[in-house]
Design an enzyme around this catalytic site. Structure first.
Site: not given
Ligand code: AGP
Length: 612
Positions: A100, A2, A27, A73, A492, A607, A508, A485
């Site tokens: 929160g 949020c 966000r 959110w 995503e 975010k 495997h 990664e």
């Molecule tokens: C990464 O592309 C994602 N948006 C997500 O996995 C992110 O890395 C994860 O939520 C951790 O966020 P932070 O680095 O702000 O702690």
């Protein structure tokens, strides 16, 4: 996650709130709303984007020099107009926005219902605003005192702003675990979840600390009380953020801008901290904890998502170069599995936002059990940065795109510098190799820039595999976390299911998946396992799979073997991830674009996940 924006001053609040909410869109959210007080309390809420909210308000009255806004959110209650914030108390007197989770909201809700409170939404937030109203009415106390008393009855995480219809000259705010910043203007105050809605108005900020209640008045007074009713002194800081860094700078999406910023953001991360010519690396956080770092028997890296992948690369760097044991943990698992932690352990918290709830909770657990905490964070003044004993900022600037790119390479750059510092101090690598690696690290920004120039070639390959239902990413050694990664980036933002795997693990199990519909992206730059990587590619080809190989420049052998190859400049093996990840970022970006996905705000994602 949020987003909160609020304003009290002599300007019309509405345009400030809407612009502020648009700054917070990165966000991730599913509904938005504003409340404005101008004799009457006007509350507008709408499922969808901020623009949908604006369109729904049309020519209704948006007057008022005090107000608040929110992007939600959803955690409790589906995304819809009713559950959107702000929330109003039963009497209509109080309005509140919240970021929160109130863990004990159900019990509180039942108790409030019994004494006549009426609830119109499924949210925990509506419980909070009614609790504050009940306390204010029963105890006949000020709004700020009612907020403080009510929060003593609450368990969970919150950043809240409250205003009272009968007190148009006051805003009250409070936080615990969720971020909240006060902006101090000329005869005006701003409140926001982070600096992005504030920086264009003022750089004077106060980061509200956990369990603090802030009262702001139109007369320009700011008072801070702790939840235990002790007066606190506001610590006014300078907001380190450039407004243009929040604009797209001519790029179609923030993600593409941030991918292209990486030569500069890696340079920024290194600036003043590394000098190849004179042969030194200097990190004040490391210096302040040097003995502990040198003598540590074990490092634990905690993080989530991309930050967890950076931690995996850190494991390879620290064990390979500094010869020290490293465990890499998903923060969400680490915090609940009753881990063995001693005061000899050093826990690295890796986080772009510095607000990820699981990572914050993981380091709080580690601190309680005596470990020392080192933060590797991007957002200055964030909760994780402030919870750590020592740390280093990656200086990547605001990362707006939900898919993390420049923060990842910033984290890996910083971990590389720390690993090299420890290796050099401990003598676990020769001085010659140390100088070779820091010289090469200084060249990385330029080499990343070279990869960015072949974007068109990557765009072509994206077209070839844009309709694949699945994808497999394979890597070995330092490139294994890069494969993970790359897979995360693809899934995503393009919503294609993708998996990263150690290349040797393919036989495997995953090899059963290989057919002509399964593109296999192979990280093939490793000198140390070159022949094995060639075997992996041949195994894929033999089963009809299409191979996209990330190779070192002029690698003719694999270029001949693969269906498509992307050539990247050669570098020292421990520094490979900083370059080999770039084509994967661009590949996922272009595939997502071709599939019509919202690259900066992928569905269901936020975010930063400040809730569990
Ligand atoms: C990464 O592309 C994602 N948006 C997500 O996995 C992110 O890395 C994860 O939520 C951790 O966020 P932070 O680095 O702000 O702690």
């Amino acid at each position: 996650m949020c987003g909160i924006v609020a304003y009290l001053g002599n300007k019309q609040a509405y345009p400030i709130l809407i612009n502020g909410l648009k700054r917070l869109e990165y966000r991730g959210y599913d509904s938005a709303g504003v409340a404005l007080l101008n004799g009457t309390m006007n509350v507008f809420k709408k499922k969808g984007k901020v623009q949908d909210l604006v369109d729904s308000i049309e020519n209704k009255s948006t007057k008022g020099t005090i107000g608040m806004g929110h992007t939600r959110w959803a955690t409790h209650g589906k995304p819809d107009d009713i559950n959107a914030h702000p929330h109003i108390s039963t009497s209509g007197k109080l309005v509140l926005v919240h970021n929160g989770i109130i863990e004990n909201y159900a019990i509180l809700k039942e108790a409030l219902k019994k004494i006549g409170h009426v609830f119109n939404t499924e949210t925990d937030t509506e419980v909070l605003v009614n609790l504050i109203e009940e306390v204010q009415k029963t105890d006949k106390i000020s709004l700020e005192e009612a907020v403080r008393v009510a929060l003593t009855k609450v368990t969970g995480a919150y950043a809240i702003v409250v205003m009272d219809k009968d007190e148009p000259n006051k805003l009250v705010a409070a936080r615990k675990s969720s971020p909240l910043v006060v902006g101090i203007g000329d005869d005006e105050f701003y409140l926001a979840s982070d600096g992005t809605p504030i920086v264009e108005h003022t750089r004077k900020v106060v980061y509200i600390k956990d369990e603090e209640i802030v009262t702001l008045t139109r007369a320009g007074e700011m008072s801070i009380m702790s939840i235990s009713n002790e007066k606190q002194t506001p610590f006014i800081q300078e907001l380190e953020m450039e407004i243009e860094s929040l604009e797209k700078g001519g790029y179609d999406y923030f993600m593409l801008k941030e991918i292209n910023e990486q030569p500069n953001t890696i340079r920024e991360c290194i600036r003043g901290r590394l000098n190849a010519e004179e042969g030194w690396i200097k990190l004040s956080g490391v210096d302040n904890m040097l003995n502990k770092l040198i003598n540590a028997q074990r490092f634990i890296f905690v993080g989530c998502g991309t930050s967890w992948h950076a931690g995996l690369i850190g494991e390879y760097l620290f064990e390979d170069l500094a010869r020290v044991s490293v465990e890499v943990e998903y923060a969400s698992e680490f915090r609940y599995r009753n881990p063995i932690i001693t005061d000899k352990d050093i826990v690295f918290a890796i986080s772009q936002s510095g607000e990820t709830a699981d990572t914050l909770a993981a380091i709080q657990l580690a601190k309680e059990r005596g470990a020392s905490i080192y933060g590797v964070v991007n957002v200055v003044g964030s909760s994780i940065a402030r919870a750590a004993d020592e740390g280093s900022y990656i200086h990547a600037g605001p990362e707006i795109g939900v898919a993390s790119t420049k923060a990842f390479t910033g984290q890996v750059t910083l971990l590389s510098m720390i690993a090299l510092t420890l290796a050099h101090k401990k003598g676990t690598i020769s001085n010659a190799y140390y100088r070779q690696l820091i010289t090469e690290l200084e060249l990385i920004p330029q080499k990343v820039g070279e990869v960015l120039k072949i974007e068109n070639q990557i765009k072509y390959i994206a077209k070839e595999i844009q309709d694949a239902p699945n994808a497999l990413y394979l890597g070995r050694g330092y490139n294994f976390p890069v494969a993970l990664e790359g897979a995360l980036k693809l899934k995503e933002i393009s919503y294609i299911h993708a998996e990263g795997y150690p290349a040797a693990e393919m036989k495997h199990g995953p090899i059963a998946l290989i057919d002509e519909n399964m593109p296999v992206i192979v990280m093939a730059t490793n000198k140390s396992a070159y022949e094995k990587i060639i075997s992996n590619i041949q195994e894929v080809k033999a089963r009809g799979g299409r191979v996209i190989a990330i190779i070192t420049e002029d690698d003719k052998e694999i270029r001949e073997l693969a269906d498509y190859s992307i050539e990247i400049p050669e570098t020292e093996e421990p520094l490979t991830p900083l370059i080999s990840v770039i084509p994967l970022q661009l590949l996922s970006y272009h595939i997502a674009l071709l599939r019509g996905c919202n690259v900066d705000q992928p569905r269901n994602l936020a975010k930063s996940v400040t809730v569990e």
